[in-house]
Design a protein around this motif. Structure first.
Motif, PDB file in Angstrom:
ATOM      1  N   ASP A  22      23.420-140.858  -7.052  1.00 31.57           N
ATOM      2  CA  ASP A  22      22.937-139.694  -7.780  1.00 31.57           C
ATOM      3  C   ASP A  22      24.048-138.950  -8.522  1.00 31.57           C
ATOM      4  O   ASP A  22      23.758-137.972  -9.196  1.00 31.57           O
ATOM      5  N   VAL A  23      25.281-139.378  -8.358  1.00 32.02           N
ATOM      6  CA  VAL A  23      26.403-138.717  -9.032  1.00 32.02           C
ATOM      7  C   VAL A  23      26.451-139.239 -10.470  1.00 32.02           C
ATOM      8  O   VAL A  23      26.562-140.455 -10.686  1.00 32.02           O
ATOM      9  N   PRO A  24      26.363-138.341 -11.455  1.00 29.50           N
ATOM     10  CA  PRO A  24      26.245-138.792 -12.851  1.00 29.50           C
ATOM     11  C   PRO A  24      27.384-139.693 -13.325  1.00 29.50           C
ATOM     12  O   PRO A  24      27.137-140.683 -14.015  1.00 29.50           O
ATOM     13  N   GLN A  25      28.634-139.357 -12.969  1.00 26.88           N
ATOM     14  CA  GLN A  25      29.744-140.193 -13.446  1.00 26.88           C
ATOM     15  C   GLN A  25      29.726-141.580 -12.796  1.00 26.88           C
ATOM     16  O   GLN A  25      30.099-142.565 -13.426  1.00 26.88           O
ATOM     17  N   LEU A  26      29.239-141.678 -11.565  1.00 28.68           N
ATOM     18  CA  LEU A  26      29.107-142.996 -10.934  1.00 28.68           C
ATOM     19  C   LEU A  26      27.979-143.787 -11.581  1.00 28.68           C
ATOM     20  O   LEU A  26      28.120-144.989 -11.835  1.00 28.68           O
ATOM     21  N   ARG A  27      26.871-143.121 -11.844  1.00 29.47           N
ATOM     22  CA  ARG A  27      25.740-143.780 -12.502  1.00 29.47           C
ATOM     23  C   ARG A  27      26.176-144.319 -13.864  1.00 29.47           C
ATOM     24  O   ARG A  27      25.862-145.466 -14.221  1.00 29.47           O
ATOM     25  N   ALA A  28      26.911-143.505 -14.603  1.00 32.55           N
ATOM     26  CA  ALA A  28      27.381-143.936 -15.929  1.00 32.55           C
ATOM     27  C   ALA A  28      28.337-145.124 -15.808  1.00 32.55           C
ATOM     28  O   ALA A  28      28.261-146.080 -16.597  1.00 32.55           O
ATOM     29  N   LEU A  29      29.217-145.083 -14.815  1.00 29.61           N
ATOM     30  CA  LEU A  29      30.159-146.175 -14.623  1.00 29.61           C
ATOM     31  C   LEU A  29      29.434-147.465 -14.204  1.00 29.61           C
ATOM     32  O   LEU A  29      29.745-148.549 -14.692  1.00 29.61           O
ATOM     33  N   TYR A  30      28.452-147.337 -13.324  1.00 29.72           N
ATOM     34  CA  TYR A  30      27.650-148.508 -12.942  1.00 29.72           C
ATOM     35  C   TYR A  30      26.905-149.078 -14.148  1.00 29.72           C
ATOM     36  O   TYR A  30      26.861-150.299 -14.351  1.00 29.72           O
ATOM     37  N   ASP A  31      26.318-148.223 -14.960  1.00 31.30           N
ATOM     38  CA  ASP A  31      25.609-148.704 -16.158  1.00 31.30           C
ATOM     39  C   ASP A  31      26.559-149.446 -17.082  1.00 31.30           C
ATOM     40  O   ASP A  31      26.245-150.532 -17.583  1.00 31.30           O
ATOM     41  N   GLU A  32      27.731-148.863 -17.311  1.00 32.24           N
ATOM     42  CA  GLU A  32      28.740-149.510 -18.162  1.00 32.24           C
ATOM     43  C   GLU A  32      29.181-150.835 -17.545  1.00 32.24           C
ATOM     44  O   GLU A  32      29.315-151.851 -18.232  1.00 32.24           O
ATOM     45  N   GLY A  33      29.412-150.801 -16.233  1.00 21.68           N
ATOM     46  CA  GLY A  33      29.862-152.006 -15.536  1.00 21.68           C
ATOM     47  C   GLY A  33      28.853-153.130 -15.615  1.00 21.68           C
ATOM     48  O   GLY A  33      29.206-154.282 -15.896  1.00 21.68           O
ATOM     49  N   TYR A  34      27.584-152.819 -15.364  1.00 22.12           N
ATOM     50  CA  TYR A  34      26.554-153.860 -15.434  1.00 22.12           C
ATOM     51  C   TYR A  34      26.421-154.403 -16.858  1.00 22.12           C
ATOM     52  O   TYR A  34      26.255-155.612 -17.049  1.00 22.12           O
ATOM     53  N   ALA A  35      26.519-153.537 -17.850  1.00 24.72           N
ATOM     54  CA  ALA A  35      26.444-154.001 -19.244  1.00 24.72           C
ATOM     55  C   ALA A  35      27.627-154.918 -19.558  1.00 24.72           C
ATOM     56  O   ALA A  35      27.463-155.972 -20.187  1.00 24.72           O
ATOM     57  N   THR A  36      28.803-154.528 -19.105  1.00 19.80           N
ATOM     58  CA  THR A  36      30.003-155.342 -19.330  1.00 19.80           C
ATOM     59  C   THR A  36      29.878-156.688 -18.625  1.00 19.80           C
ATOM     60  O   THR A  36      30.158-157.737 -19.214  1.00 19.80           O
ATOM     61  N   LEU A  37      29.456-156.657 -17.373  1.00 21.72           N
ATOM     62  CA  LEU A  37      29.328-157.904 -16.610  1.00 21.72           C
ATOM     63  C   LEU A  37      28.233-158.807 -17.165  1.00 21.72           C
ATOM     64  O   LEU A  37      28.400-160.035 -17.202  1.00 21.72           O
ATOM     65  N   ASP A  38      27.133-158.230 -17.642  1.00 21.31           N
ATOM     66  CA  ASP A  38      26.077-159.037 -18.267  1.00 21.31           C
ATOM     67  C   ASP A  38      26.608-159.739 -19.514  1.00 21.31           C
ATOM     68  O   ASP A  38      26.343-160.929 -19.735  1.00 21.31           O
ATOM     69  N   ARG A  39      27.367-159.001 -20.320  1.00 23.07           N
ATOM     70  CA  ARG A  39      27.951-159.560 -21.548  1.00 23.07           C
ATOM     71  C   ARG A  39      28.911-160.698 -21.191  1.00 23.07           C
ATOM     72  O   ARG A  39      28.869-161.777 -21.789  1.00 23.07           O
ATOM     73  N   LEU A  40      29.762-160.461 -20.191  1.00 18.97           N
ATOM     74  CA  LEU A  40      30.722-161.487 -19.787  1.00 18.97           C
ATOM     75  C   LEU A  40      30.036-162.690 -19.150  1.00 18.97           C
ATOM     76  O   LEU A  40      30.428-163.834 -19.403  1.00 18.97           O
ATOM     77  N   ASP A  41      29.014-162.440 -18.335  1.00 16.72           N
ATOM     78  CA  ASP A  41      28.256-163.551 -17.732  1.00 16.72           C
ATOM     79  C   ASP A  41      27.655-164.454 -18.805  1.00 16.72           C
ATOM     80  O   ASP A  41      27.726-165.679 -18.714  1.00 16.72           O
ATOM     81  N   ALA A  42      27.064-163.840 -19.817  1.00 16.85           N
ATOM     82  CA  ALA A  42      26.459-164.620 -20.902  1.00 16.85           C
ATOM     83  C   ALA A  42      27.527-165.417 -21.654  1.00 16.85           C
ATOM     84  O   ALA A  42      27.324-166.598 -21.989  1.00 16.85           O
ATOM     85  N   TYR A  43      28.665-164.796 -21.894  1.00 12.53           N
ATOM     86  CA  TYR A  43      29.747-165.461 -22.610  1.00 12.53           C
ATOM     87  C   TYR A  43      30.290-166.644 -21.800  1.00 12.53           C
ATOM     88  O   TYR A  43      30.451-167.752 -22.323  1.00 12.53           O
ATOM     89  N   VAL A  44      30.554-166.411 -20.518  1.00 13.42           N
ATOM     90  CA  VAL A  44      31.075-167.478 -19.657  1.00 13.42           C
ATOM     91  C   VAL A  44      30.054-168.608 -19.532  1.00 13.42           C
ATOM     92  O   VAL A  44      30.430-169.793 -19.562  1.00 13.42           O
ATOM     93  N   ALA A  45      28.783-168.272 -19.417  1.00 11.89           N
ATOM     94  CA  ALA A  45      27.737-169.306 -19.346  1.00 11.89           C
ATOM     95  C   ALA A  45      27.735-170.164 -20.610  1.00 11.89           C
ATOM     96  O   ALA A  45      27.556-171.387 -20.537  1.00 11.89           O
ATOM     97  N   GLY A  46      27.938-169.545 -21.757  1.00  8.62           N
ATOM     98  CA  GLY A  46      28.017-170.297 -23.011  1.00  8.62           C
ATOM     99  C   GLY A  46      29.217-171.238 -23.026  1.00  8.62           C
ATOM    100  O   GLY A  46      29.096-172.405 -23.434  1.00  8.62           O
TER     101      GLY A  46
END
Length: 176
Positions: free
Chosen positions: A1-25
Motif C-alpha cells: 500500500d506504500v505508493p513509492q513501493l507500488r510505483a517501483l513494483y510497477d516499473e520493475g514488472y514493466a522492465t522485467l516484462d520487456r526484458l523477458d520478451a527480448y531475451v525470449a526473442g
C-alpha cells in the motif's frame, strides 16, 4: 500500500516484462541457428550481449532501489535481500558486463573509424555518431598531449563516453 513501493513494483514488472520478451526473442533466434548447426550472425551475437548486459543491470538496479525503499527491513535475515549479492556475481559470470559493453562500443567505434555504414555493429544513429566523434576527439587530444600513450590508454581516457555509447547501442538494439 506504500505508493513509492507500488510505483517501483510497477516499473520493475514493466522492465522485467520487456526484458523477458527480448531475451525470449534472442533465445528463439539462437535456437534456429543451433538446429541448423550454424554459427549465429553478428546481429544475434550483439543482441545476446545486449540481453546479458541489460538483464543483469536492470535486476541489480531494481533490487538496489527496492532495498533503499524498504530500509532496515532489507537487513533482516530471510527477507530475500540476503541473496541480492548473487546478482553481482551474474554481472561477472558468462562474460563481464563491462567487458561486453566495451566490446559493443569498440565494434561501433571501429566501424565509425572505417566509415563503414553497412556494418551490423556500426553507427546507426546521430547519438552514436556524436559519441564516436567525442571518443575520437578525446583519444586524439590524449595522444597529442602524450605521444607515448597507447591506443588502449587513449581509449580509457574516454571511458565515460565509451560506456555511454554502449548504453545507447543497447537501447537501440533492443528496439530494433
Amino acid at each position: 500500500d506504500v505508493p513509492q513501493l507500488r510505483a517501483l513494483y510497477d516499473e520493475g514488472y514493466a522492465t522485467l516484462d520487456r526484458l523477458d520478451a527480448y531475451v525470449a526473442g534472442c533465445e528463439s533466434d539462437l535456437c534456429a541457428y543451433l538446429r541448423a548447426q550454424t554459427v549465429p550472425d553478428a546481429a544475434l551475437t550483439q543482441a545476446i550481449a545486449v540481453a546479458k548486459i541489460k538483464a543483469v543491470e536492470a535486476a541489480i538496479d531494481l533490487a538496489f532501489r527496492l532495498k533503499q525503499e524498504v530500509g532496515s527491513y532489507a537487513l533482516m535475515s530471510g527477507t530475500g535481500f540476503d541473496n541480492t549479492d548473487f546478482l553481482q556475481c551474474c554481472k561477472f559470470a558468462e562474460g563481464d558486463s563491462r567487458i561486453l559493453s566495451q566490446k559493443l562500443a569498440r565494434d561501433c567505434f571501429a566501424a565509425f573509424q572505417r566509415d563503414d555504414k553497412e556494418s551490423v555493429v556500426g553507427v546507426k544513429s546521430e547519438i552514436e555518431l556524436d559519441l564516436c566523434q567525442r571518443i575520437d576527439e578525446i583519444m586524439r587530444d590524449a595522444r597529442k598531449a602524450n605521444a607515448n600513450l597507447t591506443k588502449i590508454e587513449a581509449w580509457d581516457r574516454a571511458w565515460r563516453d565509451v560506456y555511454g555509447l554502449a548504453e545507447v547501442i543497447c537501447e537501440r538494439v533492443m528496439h530494433e
